[in-house]
Scaffold this motif. Structure first.
Motif, PDB file in Angstrom:
ATOM      1  N   GLN A   1       0.833  -1.201   0.000  1.00 16.05           N
ATOM      2  CA  GLN A   1       0.000   0.000   0.000  1.00 16.05           C
ATOM      3  C   GLN A   1       0.869   1.254   0.000  1.00 16.05           C
ATOM      4  O   GLN A   1       1.815   1.370   0.785  1.00 16.05           O
ATOM      5  CB  GLN A   1      -0.930   0.009   1.218  1.00 16.05           C
TER       6      GLN A   1
ATOM      7  N   ASP B   1      -9.067  -0.341 -11.866  1.00 15.03           N
ATOM      8  CA  ASP B   1     -10.174  -0.099 -10.933  1.00 15.03           C
ATOM      9  C   ASP B   1     -10.637   1.348 -10.912  1.00 15.03           C
ATOM     10  O   ASP B   1     -11.571   1.668 -10.170  1.00 15.03           O
ATOM     11  CB  ASP B   1      -9.750  -0.488  -9.509  1.00 15.03           C
TER      12      ASP B   1
ATOM     13  N   THR C   1     -14.335   4.740  -2.694  1.00 16.22           N
ATOM     14  CA  THR C   1     -14.258   3.545  -3.551  1.00 16.22           C
ATOM     15  C   THR C   1     -13.223   2.546  -3.076  1.00 16.22           C
ATOM     16  O   THR C   1     -12.977   1.558  -3.760  1.00 16.22           O
ATOM     17  CB  THR C   1     -13.947   3.952  -4.994  1.00 16.22           C
ATOM     18  N   GLY C   2     -12.600   2.783  -1.939  1.00 10.12           N
ATOM     19  CA  GLY C   2     -11.668   1.802  -1.386  1.00 10.12           C
ATOM     20  C   GLY C   2     -10.328   1.802  -2.086  1.00 10.12           C
ATOM     21  O   GLY C   2      -9.907   2.783  -2.701  1.00 10.12           O
ATOM     22  N   PHE C   3      -9.650   0.663  -2.005  1.00  8.97           N
ATOM     23  CA  PHE C   3      -8.314   0.527  -2.566  1.00  8.97           C
ATOM     24  C   PHE C   3      -8.395   0.247  -4.067  1.00  8.97           C
ATOM     25  O   PHE C   3      -9.234  -0.529  -4.525  1.00  8.97           O
ATOM     26  CB  PHE C   3      -7.542  -0.606  -1.877  1.00  8.97           C
ATOM     27  N   HIS C   4      -7.475   0.859  -4.819  1.00  8.93           N
ATOM     28  CA  HIS C   4      -7.340   0.639  -6.246  1.00  8.93           C
ATOM     29  C   HIS C   4      -5.963   0.046  -6.533  1.00  8.93           C
ATOM     30  O   HIS C   4      -4.990   0.345  -5.844  1.00  8.93           O
ATOM     31  CB  HIS C   4      -7.496   1.949  -7.030  1.00  8.93           C
TER      32      HIS C   4
ATOM     33  N   GLN D   1      -1.222  -0.800  -4.154  1.00  6.44           N
ATOM     34  CA  GLN D   1      -2.603  -0.398  -3.893  1.00  6.44           C
ATOM     35  C   GLN D   1      -2.612   0.994  -3.268  1.00  6.44           C
ATOM     36  O   GLN D   1      -1.691   1.369  -2.539  1.00  6.44           O
ATOM     37  CB  GLN D   1      -3.289  -1.385  -2.948  1.00  6.44           C
TER      38      GLN D   1
ATOM     39  N   GLN E   1      -5.531   4.253  -1.826  1.00  6.41           N
ATOM     40  CA  GLN E   1      -6.876   4.741  -1.599  1.00  6.41           C
ATOM     41  C   GLN E   1      -6.835   6.250  -1.381  1.00  6.41           C
ATOM     42  O   GLN E   1      -5.768   6.848  -1.255  1.00  6.41           O
ATOM     43  CB  GLN E   1      -7.535   4.050  -0.410  1.00  6.41           C
TER      44      GLN E   1
ATOM     45  N   GLU F   1     -20.364   7.926  -1.480  1.00  7.51           N
ATOM     46  CA  GLU F   1     -20.611   7.664  -0.070  1.00  7.51           C
ATOM     47  C   GLU F   1     -22.041   7.187   0.120  1.00  7.51           C
ATOM     48  O   GLU F   1     -22.916   7.454  -0.704  1.00  7.51           O
ATOM     49  CB  GLU F   1     -20.354   8.907   0.776  1.00  7.51           C
TER      50      GLU F   1
END
Length: 386
Positions: free
Chosen positions: A198, A228, A269-272, A326, A328, A349
């Motif tokens: 990350q 993503d 959208t979280g982790f890409h 990754q 975010q 959200e």
């Protein structure tokens, strides 16, 4: 449950028609009679009364070999694989290796070299003394170098399969990354790109330093993409960096087709995933169709598909290296959207609906003491303390 339903339906039907219930139950029993299997059931040939007589596997390789044979053997019953293949014909299809030819080292040679090293270590008095006194130091750089030359490509391929890299970039294909990419966003080792670690968008705001072992006179293509990140098409990607015709390992001397753009994962959208792919070229390639305007701040121009890019140049390039990280959302993404891409920042959200309360009654019967707090206008609830 199904048998109970059939019996109940049969009894109800018999009563409605005025037929004897005994005859109806007998008919139901005949209909629910078990049918003999069409072939042998699993483990029918095992004598459960004498398990000691069973042949032992003695090694994991032998067990694994027999398990593979049993898995690939066709059975008379319909397995889970049959259901999946019927729903998705491409499920379990054999993938194509599109990477560089992989020469597996001789197992006998590896065992001989390992035994030779063990003999030399056993004869080394200083090594034995350091090991006994717990002062033995092992060079991690040497361990890393040995891993990259032996089992590294296979481990990286397994990690890429785990993170769905090949599934999203090269459908029905894979490759073993035989060229190690060393990517660092700073002088420190904590901002390096490995295989799924990350990094924040702030740490990756500028182009990294990239190094890899390359033969003199060889040409390479470096690609950075995110499968993503696209805001409109789930099947498309955003191109973050593309450099072609790199001589040797000098990335700065290559032809920059699309300048570097930092990660911008949308909020909520979280982790890409951000994937570096290194291609080895057979000859100089004309990337006129892949050239982006400079500077390229349009997401439409950066819409990209790795599989289409590879199919266009597959006769002249081969994937050889892979690394990915990754990321975010953080505060730098807002700056990228506003100042670099010149657009509003999308925010994803979940808006929670207000808690529903039934209409208030004047005389609440059998309600808790804090009943009135549900309809109180104040922010701080008293929860029945008056």
């Amino acid at each position: 449950m199904a048998l109970r339903t059939v019996c109940a339906a049969a009894l109800r039907t018999g009563t409605d028609l005025g037929v004897n219930n005994a005859r109806t139950i007998a008919t139901t029993v005949v209909l629910s009679k078990r049918v003999r299997p069409l072939g042998p059931m699993p483990n029918d040939d095992i004598d459960t009364s004498n398990l000691e007589s069973l042949e032992k596997y003695r090694s994991y390789n032998r067990y694994f070999r027999q398990a593979e044979e049993a898995k690939n053997k066709r059975m008379w019953w319909k397995t889970y694989r049959s259901y999946v293949e019927k729903a998705d014909p491409e499920h379990g299809a054999e993938r194509v290796d599109i990477g560089l030819p992989y020469c597996r080292p001789s197992r006998t040679k590896e065992v001989k070299e390992r035994r030779q090293v063990m003999r030399e270590n056993n004869r080394n008095v200083e090594l034995e003394r350091a090991s006994r006194l717990r002062t033995l130091k092992i060079s991690l750089d040497r361990v890393q170098e040995t891993w990259e030359k032996t089992s590294g490509p296979l481990h990286i391929k397994k990690l890429a399969d785990h993170y769905g890299v090949f599934r999203d970039l090269f459908p029905m294909a894979y490759f073993r990354p035989q060229v190690t990419l060393r990517i660092s966003y700073s002088q420190d080792s904590d901002r390096q790109v490995h295989y799924g670690n990350q990094l924040t968008p702030t740490e990756a705001v500028s182009a990294p330093r990239i190094a890899f072992d390359a033969e003199e006179g060889s040409l390479w293509t470096l690609l950075l993409t995110s499968p993503d990140e696209h805001l409109l098409d789930n099947e498309a990607e955003y191109l973050h960096w593309l450099v072609g015709n790199i001589p040797g390992g000098a990335v700065k001397a290559g032809e920059e087709l699309c300048h570097y753009l930092p990660p911008f994962p949308a909020r909520g959208t979280g982790f890409h995933r951000y994937i570096y792919v290194l291609f080895k070229q057979e000859k100089p390639i004309s990337f006129r169709e892949d050239l982006r305007p400079s500077p390229c701040h349009s997401l439409v121009d950066r819409t990209f598909k790795t599989v289409d890019f590879y199919r266009k140049h597959q006769d002249d390039m081969t994937p050889a290296g892979l690394a990915f990280f990754q990321s975010q959302w953080d505060e730098s993404v807002t700056n990228t959207f506003h100042n670099t891409l010149n657009m509003k920042e999308p925010v994803f959200e979940f808006i929670r609906p207000p808690v529903y309360h039934p209409p208030q009654v004047k005389y609440p019967h059998r309600q808790p003491l804090r009943y009135l707090d549900r309809y109180r206008d104040g922010k701080e609830h008293t929860y029945g303390i008056y």
